[in-house]
Design an enzyme around this catalytic site. Structure first.
Site, PDB file in Angstrom:
ATOM      1  N   ASP A  72      28.510  22.336  23.628  1.00 23.02           N
ATOM      2  CA  ASP A  72      29.849  22.141  23.083  1.00 23.02           C
ATOM      3  C   ASP A  72      29.870  20.982  22.080  1.00 23.02           C
ATOM      4  O   ASP A  72      29.211  19.961  22.287  1.00 23.02           O
ATOM      5  CB  ASP A  72      30.817  21.865  24.246  1.00 23.02           C
ATOM      6  CG  ASP A  72      32.263  21.892  23.832  1.00 23.02           C
ATOM      7  OD1 ASP A  72      32.706  22.928  23.310  1.00 23.02           O
ATOM      8  OD2 ASP A  72      32.955  20.876  24.027  1.00 23.02           O
ATOM      9  N   GLU A 114      27.294  24.815  19.326  1.00 19.48           N
ATOM     10  CA  GLU A 114      28.603  25.133  18.748  1.00 19.48           C
ATOM     11  C   GLU A 114      28.758  24.342  17.450  1.00 19.48           C
ATOM     12  O   GLU A 114      29.053  23.151  17.465  1.00 19.48           O
ATOM     13  CB  GLU A 114      29.744  24.778  19.705  1.00 19.48           C
ATOM     14  CG  GLU A 114      31.097  25.180  19.132  1.00 19.48           C
ATOM     15  CD  GLU A 114      32.277  24.388  19.696  1.00 19.48           C
ATOM     16  OE1 GLU A 114      33.422  24.832  19.511  1.00 19.48           O
ATOM     17  OE2 GLU A 114      32.053  23.319  20.298  1.00 19.48           O
TER      18      GLU A 114
END
Length: 588
Positions: free
Chosen positions: A328, A357
């Protein structure tokens, strides 16, 4: 020829080792400006009578975007080193392009003129796990997929699907619920599941981690996770977890210690704190994700933080045999941390998948020393604009995708994580204005394109919802409320992807992109296997010519099984509004 448009650099997406023997060399030229390109190349130490010895080979045009043509040569230098340049021709004009500029003839008195690939080191290869190229992913938001153990549901959890979600509502989804529905995923053809965070956290989304070494008790326990991974592996399904290492949650133990002890806390350097005492208004005086005070940013350069997080990463692989980490907010963490992260997890499980990400150009993370792939948001944006919103023409769509493909080495594209929707975006059917025909086209494109496709839970049965939290509704398990036709469409496409290697691993070429009727034709080719995809993205029926000479070929309609011999030089395909067809092209 427009010299200012001619470009190459001897690194990244322009010059890279595709495998332990093969170099890929790309050249960029102005669109429709150059007729023919040759690679001029040789070993830097091959000389004869004071002249450098080189040879030439033709380069092939691999695609174009709105501004440029792209050319490729694949060469296997016998001694794994190369000096090279390019010979360009247009009409009667000839240019030799080298690292030092342009010449009318190829210099042979000094190799210093030329671009250099010093040595092909196997250790420098970008190597993503091979299994990823064949995987069809399914993203699960655990709190909303299925409630398999009501006894551990949060206090105040709402009855399943009884109301639309809010940012703070709970419905009791858990790991047992996923286990209970693995047969559903296997029937669809899923071979990989990506779970958003499952570690202890107060929110329903779990991106505010309180303890990285514990499963959230409302999701289950470690034995349940072990069972989930074991059952998945028995069904040929890989499991990828979500790692939130950019920031922690407000309840994370070390941050609570800082809140309690201030500048005297032994953990104060675990975070980016500008002054004490900590304040959250008007904005936090410590770095956070965005400006969210409940998500303090971790100092990943600090040795203790680094050790802690690397221990987290290896623990869940070692103890639970997970197959991948989705990272993330990966672009806001230092590169050195990610290099050490890769070394740590690959030492434990060499074929683990590392997915970052990143929403923008991710080349700095994709050089073989950090990530295996990133989430392909540029592809998703283009697909949604062309198929769903219809504010992009067919030629613009083809140009955009060619630009994306040529922004990275080939093996990076082969492992790219191709999503269309997620827990952060509106549902596909909602973006498509309720038109299931458009959703079918989106899935057709996703499941026939280069990369590793990912389906967001429920999109395959036509769930609806706008932005977060509406896109996080409870999974619909009532068969009467599922769009079975859409489900069968997705299931058939996944089966075809598994059957035809060209759909999974083939090179893509756009053969036609007509803006008048917005039809699109592209081919996927792997060796002798070719599949053509023909799409009518129009609300009117269309007669679409196949842009190849099909004489002497069998055409097999992969959707119906119909097989016929192509005897005419040109063929036309009749498609209804938003219609499509896939043909396997076979020799007689």
């Amino acid at each position: 020829m427009r010299k200012e448009a001619i470009h190459h650099r001897s690194t990244d997406n322009f010059a890279y080792a595709y495998d332990s023997e093969t170099l890929h060399l790309r050249l960029q030229t102005k669109k429709n400006d150059v007729d023919h390109v040759e690679l001029l190349f040789g070993d830097p130490y091959e000389w004869h009578d004071g002249a450098w010895q080189f040879q030439t080979m033709p380069m092939r045009k691999t695609g174009s975007d709105g501004l440029f043509d792209y050319w490729l040569a694949e060469v296997k230098p016998p001694y794994r080193r190369l000096r090279y340049g390019f010979v360009l021709r247009a009409g009667g004009e000839k240019l030799v392009y080298t690292e030092k500029g342009f010449y009318h003839e190829a210099p042979s008195d000094d190799t210093a003129y030329y671009f250099c690939f010093p040595f092909l080191h196997r250790v420098d290869l970008f190597q993503a796990p091979d299994w990823v190229k064949d995987t069809v992913w399914y993203q699960i938001f655990p709190e909303r997929f299925a409630n398999g153990n009501p006894a551990i549901s949060p206090k105040g959890a709402r009855p399943w699907g009884s109301e639309d979600p809010t940012p703070t509502s709970f419905f009791g989804g858990d790991l047992q619920g996923i286990i209970d529905h693995l047969d559903y995923l296997a029937d669809l053809g899923i071979t990989g599941i990506y779970l958003t965070p499952i570690f202890r956290a107060p929110s329903n989304h779990k991106y505010d981690t309180a303890d990285y070494f514990e499963i959230d008790p409302h999701f289950g326990d470690k034995e349940t996770l072990k069972t989930l991974v074991k059952r998945c592996h028995e069904k040929g399904i890989r499991v990828m977890l979500d790692a939130v290492f950019n920031h922690c949650g407000y309840e994370f133990g070390p941050f609570q210690d800082v809140l309690k002890n201030g500048a005297a806390s032994r953990y104060k350097d675990w975070f980016h704190i500008r002054e004490f005492p900590l304040q959250t208004e008007p904005r936090p005086n410590y770095d956070t994700f965005a400006f969210v005070p409940q998500m303090p940013k971790l100092n990943t350069a600090h040795p203790e933080v680094k050790r802690y997080l690397l221990d987290v990463a290896t623990y869940w692989i070692r103890e639970f045999d997970i197959d991948g980490w989705r990272l993330d907010v990966a672009n806001e963490i230092d590169h050195q941390f990610w290099r050490e992260f890769r070394q740590a997890v690959k030492a434990l499980k060499p074929d683990v998948y590392i997915l970052g990400e990143i929403w923008h150009d991710a080349m700095p993370w994709l050089r073989g020393d950090q990530f295996d792939a990133v989430m392909n948001y540029p592809l998703a944006d283009a697909a949604l604009r062309f198929f769903a919103k219809e504010d992009m023409s067919a030629s613009e769509f083809a140009d955009r995708l060619m630009h994306v493909l040529h922004s990275y080495p080939k093996q990076v594209n082969e492992a790219a994580f191709n999503l269309l929707g997620s827990h952060d975006t509106p549902r596909l059917l909602t973006v498509c204005g309720g038109d299931v025909r458009k959703v079918k086209l989106l899935f057709l494109f996703q499941l026939t394109f280069t990369g590793s496709p990912c389906i967001y839970y429920g999109d395959e049965i036509g769930m609806t919802g706008g932005n977060d939290p509406e896109c996080r509704k409870c999974m619909v398990w009532d068969p009467e409320k599922q769009n079975k036709e859409l489900y069968e469409h997705v299931k058939q496409l996944i089966a075809l992807r598994k059957q035809y290697r060209a759909l999974r691993r083939g090179d893509v070429a756009f053969l036609a992109a007509d803006d008048e009727v917005n039809h699109l034709v592209y081919a996927k080719t792997d060796g002798n296997e070719t599949v053509m995809i023909i799409i009518n993205r129009s609300n009117e029926a269309a007669e679409i010519p196949m842009p190849i000479d099909a004489r002497g070929k069998w055409l097999v309609n992969l959707l119906t099984g119909e097989r016929f011999a192509a005897e005419a030089e040109t063929l036309c395909v009749s498609l209804p509004p938003y219609g499509f067809v896939l043909y396997a092209v076979e020799s007689w």
